[in-house]
Design a protein around this motif. Sequence first.
Motif, PDB file in Angstrom:
ATOM      1  N   SER A 189       0.717  -1.308   0.049  1.00 38.09           N
ATOM      2  CA  SER A 189       0.008  -0.110   0.001  1.00 38.09           C
ATOM      3  C   SER A 189       0.861   1.457   0.077  1.00 38.09           C
ATOM      4  CB  SER A 189      -1.120   0.051   1.246  1.00 38.09           C
ATOM      5  OG  SER A 189      -0.207   0.017   2.234  1.00 38.09           O
ATOM      6  N   LYS A 190       0.247   2.385  -0.475  1.00 37.13           N
ATOM      7  CA  LYS A 190       0.755   3.393  -0.243  1.00 37.13           C
ATOM      8  C   LYS A 190       0.924   4.055   1.334  1.00 37.13           C
ATOM      9  CE  LYS A 190      -0.683   5.032  -4.893  1.00 37.13           C
ATOM     10  NZ  LYS A 190      -1.266   6.482  -5.521  1.00 37.13           N
ATOM     11  N   PRO A 191       2.049   5.160   1.378  1.00 41.65           N
ATOM     12  CA  PRO A 191       3.133   5.561   0.905  1.00 41.65           C
ATOM     13  C   PRO A 191       4.106   4.531   0.394  1.00 41.65           C
ATOM     14  CG  PRO A 191       3.523   6.222   3.155  1.00 41.65           C
ATOM     15  CD  PRO A 191       2.120   5.434   3.074  1.00 41.65           C
ATOM     16  N   LYS A 192       4.632   4.569  -0.718  1.00 39.34           N
ATOM     17  CA  LYS A 192       5.739   3.725  -1.185  1.00 39.34           C
ATOM     18  C   LYS A 192       6.572   4.252  -2.289  1.00 39.34           C
ATOM     19  CE  LYS A 192       2.419   1.304  -4.432  1.00 39.34           C
ATOM     20  NZ  LYS A 192       1.980   0.012  -4.639  1.00 39.34           N
ATOM     21  N   GLU A 193       7.882   3.779  -2.636  1.00 43.06           N
ATOM     22  CA  GLU A 193       8.509   4.313  -3.578  1.00 43.06           C
ATOM     23  C   GLU A 193       9.501   3.067  -4.058  1.00 43.06           C
ATOM     24  OE1 GLU A 193      12.572   7.218  -4.086  1.00 43.06           O
ATOM     25  OE2 GLU A 193      11.400   7.098  -2.233  1.00 43.06           O
ATOM     26  N   LEU A 194       9.526   3.012  -5.300  1.00 38.06           N
ATOM     27  CA  LEU A 194      10.543   1.897  -5.908  1.00 38.06           C
ATOM     28  C   LEU A 194      11.630   2.465  -6.750  1.00 38.06           C
ATOM     29  CD1 LEU A 194      11.013  -1.037  -6.718  1.00 38.06           C
ATOM     30  CD2 LEU A 194       9.658  -0.567  -8.848  1.00 38.06           C
ATOM     31  N   LYS A 195      12.928   2.266  -6.415  1.00 41.02           N
ATOM     32  CA  LYS A 195      13.891   2.922  -6.872  1.00 41.02           C
ATOM     33  C   LYS A 195      14.858   1.662  -7.739  1.00 41.02           C
ATOM     34  CE  LYS A 195      17.602   5.564  -7.997  1.00 41.02           C
ATOM     35  NZ  LYS A 195      17.459   6.743  -9.032  1.00 41.02           N
ATOM     36  N   ILE A 196      14.853   1.959  -9.108  1.00 39.61           N
ATOM     37  CA  ILE A 196      15.321   0.976  -9.853  1.00 39.61           C
ATOM     38  C   ILE A 196      17.043   1.402 -10.365  1.00 39.61           C
ATOM     39  CG2 ILE A 196      15.396  -0.570 -12.067  1.00 39.61           C
ATOM     40  CD1 ILE A 196      12.339  -0.004 -11.983  1.00 39.61           C
TER      41      ILE A 196
END
Length: 227
Positions: A189-196
């Motif tokens: 669920s939010k809040p979330k962040e994806l760093k690639i």
Amino acid sequence: MKNKYVYIVFLFLFIGSLNAQSKMVANTTHFKLVNYSTEDGGSIEASFFKASKNLVVIFAHGAVFNKESWYFIAEKLQKKGISSLSIDFRGYGNSKKGSTNKRSLDILGAINFLKEKGLNQIAIVGGSMGGAAVLNALNTKTDKTITKVALLAPAGGNGIMSKSIKKLFVVSKNERLFTRVNKIYNESSKPKELKIFSGASHAQNMFKSAHREELINLILNFLSTPE
């Protein structure tokens, strides 16, 4: 007689050198070894880096790493006033061996240990195996004291459902767990962040890649930015 005199001088110099090294170690050692119990009777050794703020970070290592592998970040956080607890999972270091299917209990035990110390604002950082243990722990029991979770290519587990936890997922584009990490991110669920990141470095091995400094700053900023 001359040889004896030279030997004595050498001995004094050697002892002096050892004392100097001991003082250097003492001056650069900013943590205390602690032990805590787990629900299934385990005993976990961890390094506690004490600082001034209420926030404390739990570090969970990957399968080919140990608690020492997180020290370089723990020391940076300590300078920012943030405490941390870097654990050795069961069977690693001086931690008691136990069922490898219950590493999540090592995480839950760490949370309880910190709460007993009066720390009620907890963040967790995990890599690969450690990331999976964190996810399994949160799926077993979500504690309101947990405010942030940063995971480097977790090796398994389900998404984090709690909306009160700020989440950061990190993965390399060409690594073997890319699809799985994306699935976990999408489930969360939010809040979330994806760093690639580019490349194929897995989890904590990313600290050995060209992205080392960017990754370190990403984690430090994520943890130190006020809610």
